[in-house]
Design a protein around this motif. Sequence first.
Motif, PDB file in Angstrom:
ATOM      1  N   ILE A  83       0.838  -1.203   0.000  1.00  0.00           N
ATOM      2  CA  ILE A  83       0.000   0.000   0.000  1.00  0.00           C
ATOM      3  C   ILE A  83       0.872   1.252   0.000  1.00  0.00           C
ATOM      4  CG2 ILE A  83      -1.825   1.245   1.211  1.00  0.00           C
ATOM      5  CD1 ILE A  83      -2.622  -1.417   2.513  1.00  0.00           C
ATOM      6  N   TYR A  84       1.754   1.358   0.981  1.00  0.00           N
ATOM      7  CA  TYR A  84       2.623   2.528   1.108  1.00  0.00           C
ATOM      8  C   TYR A  84       4.094   2.191   0.866  1.00  0.00           C
ATOM      9  CZ  TYR A  84      -1.647   4.110   3.331  1.00  0.00           C
ATOM     10  OH  TYR A  84      -2.963   4.403   3.579  1.00  0.00           O
ATOM     11  N   ILE A  85       4.444   0.936   1.116  1.00  0.00           N
ATOM     12  CA  ILE A  85       5.802   0.457   0.865  1.00  0.00           C
ATOM     13  C   ILE A  85       5.689  -0.833   0.064  1.00  0.00           C
ATOM     14  CG2 ILE A  85       7.984  -0.295   1.872  1.00  0.00           C
ATOM     15  CD1 ILE A  85       7.136   1.141   4.462  1.00  0.00           C
ATOM     16  N   LYS A  86       6.376  -0.910  -1.044  1.00  0.00           N
ATOM     17  CA  LYS A  86       6.347  -2.138  -1.842  1.00  0.00           C
ATOM     18  C   LYS A  86       7.380  -3.102  -1.266  1.00  0.00           C
ATOM     19  CE  LYS A  86       4.312  -0.189  -5.984  1.00  0.00           C
ATOM     20  NZ  LYS A  86       4.324  -0.095  -7.450  1.00  0.00           N
ATOM     21  N   ASP A  87       6.925  -3.813  -0.210  1.00  0.00           N
ATOM     22  CA  ASP A  87       7.819  -4.700   0.528  1.00  0.00           C
ATOM     23  C   ASP A  87       7.391  -6.159   0.488  1.00  0.00           C
ATOM     24  OD1 ASP A  87       5.577  -4.492   2.132  1.00  0.00           O
ATOM     25  OD2 ASP A  87       6.599  -3.517   3.810  1.00  0.00           O
ATOM     26  N   ALA A  88       6.254  -6.462  -0.139  1.00  0.00           N
ATOM     27  CA  ALA A  88       5.712  -7.821  -0.130  1.00  0.00           C
ATOM     28  C   ALA A  88       5.892  -8.497  -1.483  1.00  0.00           C
ATOM     29  CB  ALA A  88       4.228  -7.796   0.244  1.00  0.00           C
ATOM     30  N   GLN A 151      16.039  -0.568  -0.371  1.00  0.00           N
ATOM     31  CA  GLN A 151      15.827  -0.747  -1.806  1.00  0.00           C
ATOM     32  C   GLN A 151      14.353  -0.682  -2.194  1.00  0.00           C
ATOM     33  OE1 GLN A 151      17.762  -4.423  -3.026  1.00  0.00           O
ATOM     34  NE2 GLN A 151      19.413  -4.082  -1.534  1.00  0.00           N
ATOM     35  N   TYR A 152      13.450  -0.681  -1.242  1.00  0.00           N
ATOM     36  CA  TYR A 152      12.023  -0.726  -1.540  1.00  0.00           C
ATOM     37  C   TYR A 152      11.503   0.628  -2.006  1.00  0.00           C
ATOM     38  CZ  TYR A 152      12.036  -5.071   1.268  1.00  0.00           C
ATOM     39  OH  TYR A 152      12.289  -6.312   1.772  1.00  0.00           O
ATOM     40  N   ASP A 153      10.584   0.602  -2.960  1.00  0.00           N
ATOM     41  CA  ASP A 153       9.851   1.807  -3.316  1.00  0.00           C
ATOM     42  C   ASP A 153       8.862   2.124  -2.196  1.00  0.00           C
ATOM     43  OD1 ASP A 153      11.132   1.996  -5.749  1.00  0.00           O
ATOM     44  OD2 ASP A 153       9.597   0.861  -6.821  1.00  0.00           O
ATOM     45  N   GLY A 162      15.614   1.008   9.286  1.00  0.00           N
ATOM     46  CA  GLY A 162      15.679  -0.343   9.805  1.00  0.00           C
ATOM     47  C   GLY A 162      14.310  -0.979   9.904  1.00  0.00           C
ATOM     48  N   ASN A 163      13.918  -1.357  11.112  1.00  0.00           N
ATOM     49  CA  ASN A 163      12.600  -1.975  11.314  1.00  0.00           C
ATOM     50  C   ASN A 163      11.470  -0.955  11.451  1.00  0.00           C
ATOM     51  OD1 ASN A 163      13.438  -4.678  11.237  1.00  0.00           O
ATOM     52  ND2 ASN A 163      14.098  -4.602  13.386  1.00  0.00           N
ATOM     53  N   ARG A 164      11.797   0.326  11.469  1.00  0.00           N
ATOM     54  CA  ARG A 164      10.750   1.350  11.535  1.00  0.00           C
ATOM     55  C   ARG A 164      10.306   1.681  10.114  1.00  0.00           C
ATOM     56  NH1 ARG A 164      12.724   6.985  13.368  1.00  0.00           N
ATOM     57  NH2 ARG A 164      12.963   7.270  11.124  1.00  0.00           N
ATOM     58  N   SER A 165       9.025   1.436   9.833  1.00  0.00           N
ATOM     59  CA  SER A 165       8.533   1.716   8.481  1.00  0.00           C
ATOM     60  C   SER A 165       8.034   3.149   8.330  1.00  0.00           C
ATOM     61  CB  SER A 165       7.431   0.728   8.089  1.00  0.00           C
ATOM     62  OG  SER A 165       6.363   0.766   9.001  1.00  0.00           O
ATOM     63  N   THR A 166       7.745   3.811   9.414  1.00  0.00           N
ATOM     64  CA  THR A 166       7.482   5.259   9.366  1.00  0.00           C
ATOM     65  C   THR A 166       7.271   5.804  10.768  1.00  0.00           C
ATOM     66  OG1 THR A 166       6.304   7.014   8.188  1.00  0.00           O
ATOM     67  CG2 THR A 166       4.963   5.325   9.200  1.00  0.00           C
ATOM     68  N   ARG A 167       7.197   7.132  10.818  1.00  0.00           N
ATOM     69  CA  ARG A 167       6.954   7.841  12.072  1.00  0.00           C
ATOM     70  C   ARG A 167       6.205   9.117  11.728  1.00  0.00           C
ATOM     71  NH1 ARG A 167       9.886  12.141  14.331  1.00  0.00           N
ATOM     72  NH2 ARG A 167       9.788  12.333  16.622  1.00  0.00           N
ATOM     73  N   GLY A 168       4.999   9.291  12.293  1.00  0.00           N
ATOM     74  CA  GLY A 168       4.219  10.505  12.084  1.00  0.00           C
ATOM     75  C   GLY A 168       4.030  11.246  13.388  1.00  0.00           C
ATOM     76  N   VAL A 169       4.083  12.585  13.328  1.00  0.00           N
ATOM     77  CA  VAL A 169       4.075  13.390  14.556  1.00  0.00           C
ATOM     78  C   VAL A 169       3.059  14.524  14.441  1.00  0.00           C
ATOM     79  CG1 VAL A 169       5.455  14.904  16.039  1.00  0.00           C
ATOM     80  CG2 VAL A 169       6.496  12.860  15.037  1.00  0.00           C
ATOM     81  N   ILE A 170       2.355  14.785  15.548  1.00  0.00           N
ATOM     82  CA  ILE A 170       1.576  16.009  15.729  1.00  0.00           C
ATOM     83  C   ILE A 170       2.261  16.815  16.830  1.00  0.00           C
ATOM     84  CG2 ILE A 170      -0.602  17.014  16.518  1.00  0.00           C
ATOM     85  CD1 ILE A 170      -2.055  14.634  15.391  1.00  0.00           C
ATOM     86  N   ARG A 171       2.512  18.096  16.539  1.00  0.00           N
ATOM     87  CA  ARG A 171       3.186  18.958  17.508  1.00  0.00           C
ATOM     88  C   ARG A 171       2.431  20.287  17.593  1.00  0.00           C
ATOM     89  NH1 ARG A 171       8.603  18.440  18.846  1.00  0.00           N
ATOM     90  NH2 ARG A 171       8.919  17.250  16.915  1.00  0.00           N
ATOM     91  N   VAL A 172       1.916  20.605  18.758  1.00  0.00           N
ATOM     92  CA  VAL A 172       1.168  21.846  18.979  1.00  0.00           C
ATOM     93  C   VAL A 172       1.699  22.506  20.246  1.00  0.00           C
ATOM     94  CG1 VAL A 172      -1.102  22.889  19.308  1.00  0.00           C
ATOM     95  CG2 VAL A 172      -0.894  20.797  17.949  1.00  0.00           C
ATOM     96  N   GLY A 173       1.965  23.797  20.177  1.00  0.00           N
ATOM     97  CA  GLY A 173       2.424  24.509  21.361  1.00  0.00           C
ATOM     98  C   GLY A 173       3.749  23.975  21.861  1.00  0.00           C
ATOM     99  N   ASN A 174       3.894  23.945  23.205  1.00  0.00           N
ATOM    100  CA  ASN A 174       5.127  23.509  23.845  1.00  0.00           C
ATOM    101  C   ASN A 174       4.758  22.618  25.036  1.00  0.00           C
ATOM    102  OD1 ASN A 174       7.453  23.414  25.637  1.00  0.00           O
ATOM    103  ND2 ASN A 174       8.326  25.061  24.376  1.00  0.00           N
TER     104      ASN A 174
END
Length: 754
Positions: A83-88, A151-153, A162-174
Motif C-alpha cells: 500500500i505505502y511500501i512495496k515490501d511484499a 531498496q524498496y519503493d 531499519g525496522n521502523r517503516s514510518t513515524r508521524g508526529v503532531i506537535r502543537v504549542g510547547n
Amino acid sequence: MSGATSHRYVGRRVVRLDGAPKVRGEAAYLGDRAVPGLLHGVVLRSPHPHALIRRLDTRRASVMRGVRAVITAADVPETRYGIYIKDATVFARHRVRFAGEAVAAVAADTLEAARAAVAAIEVDYEPVPAVFNAEDALRDDAPLVHPEWEQYDAAPILVRLGNRSTRGVIRVGNVEEGFAKSFRIFEHRFTTAKVHAGYTEPRGAIGFWDDDGSCTVWSSTQLPFAVQETLADAVGLPSSKVRVVATTLGGGFGGKLTVGVEHHAVLLARSARAPVKVVSTVEEELTSSLPRQPAIVDVKTGVDRDGRILAKQGRIILDTGAFSGSGPQTASSCTNTLHGPYNIPNVLLEGVSVYTNNITTGAFRAPSGPIGNFACESQMDIIADSLGIDPLELRLRNIFHEGDKGPSGAVLAAVGLEECLLRAADAIGWNERRPGKDRGKGIACGWWMTTGMTSEVDVTLHRDGRVVLNSGAVEIGTGALTGAAQVLADDLGVAAEQVTVIGGDTRDSPYDYGAQGSRTTFCVGNACKNAAVEMRRALAIMAAPVLGVAPDVIELRDAAAHGDGRSIPFAELLGDEGVKVRGVFTAPAVPHEASRLENHMSPAWHAPSFHAHAVDLSVDEDTGDVTVHRYVVAQDVGFAINPTYVEGQIEGGAVQGIGQALFEEIVSRDGIVQNPNLTDYKMPTMQDVPTVETILVQYPTAHGPSGAKGVGEPPCIEPPATIANAIAAATGARVPTLPMTAERICAARGQIEA
C-alpha cells in the motif's frame, strides 16, 4: 438539531435493496461460484517466523495424481507490492519473515489432491534470529526483518529506518511548558492485542486467463480497484489487463481491503491454463490474514486543578508484523485518537509503525480507533478519580465545541459531542456510578473521520421509470448502497424500489475508492446527487419544448417531468435506451495547519463524527467474569439516511468492540499463533452481549448528502475504554491491557499473579 424531514425516501426506513436474495439464499458468494474445469488451489505456508530457504523441491508434488500446477517464487514475476511500501512478494523468495508466509501453491482437480501435494513439497529452512516485540525491534541491535529495506519503493512522506517503516508526529504549542504549568501529571502505558475482523466468509478468489493475455479474478473483496492495481504489480501486467469482479461479500470490516489470495488464484490459473479457486481456511485466517495491529501506547497528560488538560505527550508503537501493510497510515491516525476529542493547547504525539517477525497486520474497522481511544479514555477516568472530579464532568470541561480547532488546526463544525455525552450518561443512569458491590458504570467518548477520496457513478434512467445505479463500490453488508439509492431516488423523483444497484466490476463500473472508512453512503451518495443534477439537466432540456416551458422550471417527481401545470411521463419522453449520465464526487481537501504535522499521513478528517458510549456491568468477585447489563451508544451521525441500517451498524460495531474489550486476541509465542481456530480464538456470542441501545444524534455536516456523516466504523472505537472504566468503577482495579480477560481482572485485583 435534526436533519431534513421533507424527503420522500431519505431519512426513511427503506428496505435494503440487496436484502431479499440474501434472506432467500439466492445471493452467490465466492464459495458458491463454480465454472467448468474449475481447479482448487492450496497454499504452502512457512512454519518458521524467520528463516532462510536453503532448498525448495516441488518435484514429488508436481507428479502426483490430479495435480495441474505447482508454483513458487521462481515461477512468478520478481516484483514487490504494497500500500505505502512495496515490501511484499507473492511467495517468499530466499527468506521467510513470518510463520504463515506463502512459500508455494498447488492447483489440483480436487481440494484433497491439492492438500496432499502441498504436504509433499520439501523445504529446507535455516532459522535466523527474529524479533517479536515491536519495542525491541526499534533497538539498534535488533535483527532486521527486511535487510534490504532501503531498496524498496515507498511513499515519499514516510520516514523509514531499519525496522521502523514510518513515524508521524503532531506537535502543537510547547508540551514542556504545559507540563511545567500543570498541577498534576499522569503517565501510563496501555497495550492492545491482535484481533481478527471476524467476517463470516473467508477470503477467496477464482482466477481466469483470457486468450489475449489478460486476467480476471472473482474476489471477495471490499476494494476491487485497489486489488486490481496490486494484482497488476504482483503478476506483472498493466492494470488495464486485470479485471476484478467483486462477488457478494460475507462481511469485510476492513479485513478484505487488500490482496488476500487473489494473486495465488490468478498465477495458479495461468500455470494450469484453467480457472482456479483459492479459499482461506480458518487456520489461515488466524495465521496469515491481516488482523488489527497490536500496540504499545505510552501517554503523559498534565492538568490544572480543575482537570483542564494543559499538555499531552504520547507515543504509539504499532506492530505491523512482517510487512508494512496499512501500518504507516494507521500509526498516524492513531495520534488523532490518542489526542481525543479534547481542546489541548500543548501536544506532542508520535505514531510509529514497526516491522516484526509476527503475522502481517492490516486494516480493521476504524483502524487505530480503539487503540488510541482505549489509552486516552482510560487515562481520563484515572485523572478524574485522582482529582475527585466526576468523569463525565471532566470530559465536559475539555471536549471540542463548534468552531474549535482539531489537533491539525482544522476548524471543527457540526460538533455534537456534548449532546452525545449527556444523553448516553442520562440513559445509563449516570448519577449512580457504583450502584452496588462489584457493579459499576463506565463512559467514554471519541471522534472519527469520514474517509473522502473519489466516487463515480453511472446512472441510467429507463423509459419505464427504472433506474440503474452502477457503482464501483461494493455492498459489504452495511446497507450503504441502499442509502445511496435513497438519495438518488429522492433527487430523481422516482420510487426507491425502482432503483437497481449493480457494480463492483473494474471493467464495467466507474471508479470508486472503495467500501472502507465509513465513506460509502457519504461519497457514493454525493456522487448520486451530482448524477441527479446531470440527469435533471438532460431531462429538462428534453421536456422543455414538449411542455412549452423553460428548462429551469422543470421538476421531476413520480417518474415524470412537470412544468407550468403540465407533465409528461418518462415513458413518453425517453427512447428505448433511456438516458445515461455520470456523477463524480471527490471530497475536498480539509484546510489545516501543516506546521503542526511531521510526516503525518492522516492530517485532517473529513466531516468528523462524535460519539459517547456508556455501560452498566458487574464483575464476579471470585472468577473475574464480566456481565454487561446495559450498553448505550449515542452517536452523532450527521443525518440518518436510513435509521434502520444506521442503528444496525451501531449495534454490530459495539458488539465487535465488546469482543475486543473482553475476549478477542490472536495469541502468539515466538511468532507462532497459539490459537488458530474458533474454539480458542474467542469471539462474543449472543449470550455474551446485551441489547445495544442506540441514540441517534444529528448535527448535519455541510459536506454529506442531507448532512450525513460516516457511520460504520465509530461504534467499535469506544467499547474497550468504556468497559475498562466500568470495571475499574466496579472493582477498584484497572486493567491496562486488551483484552480484559477474567484472569487479567483477577490479577489486577491481586487475586492471582499476573
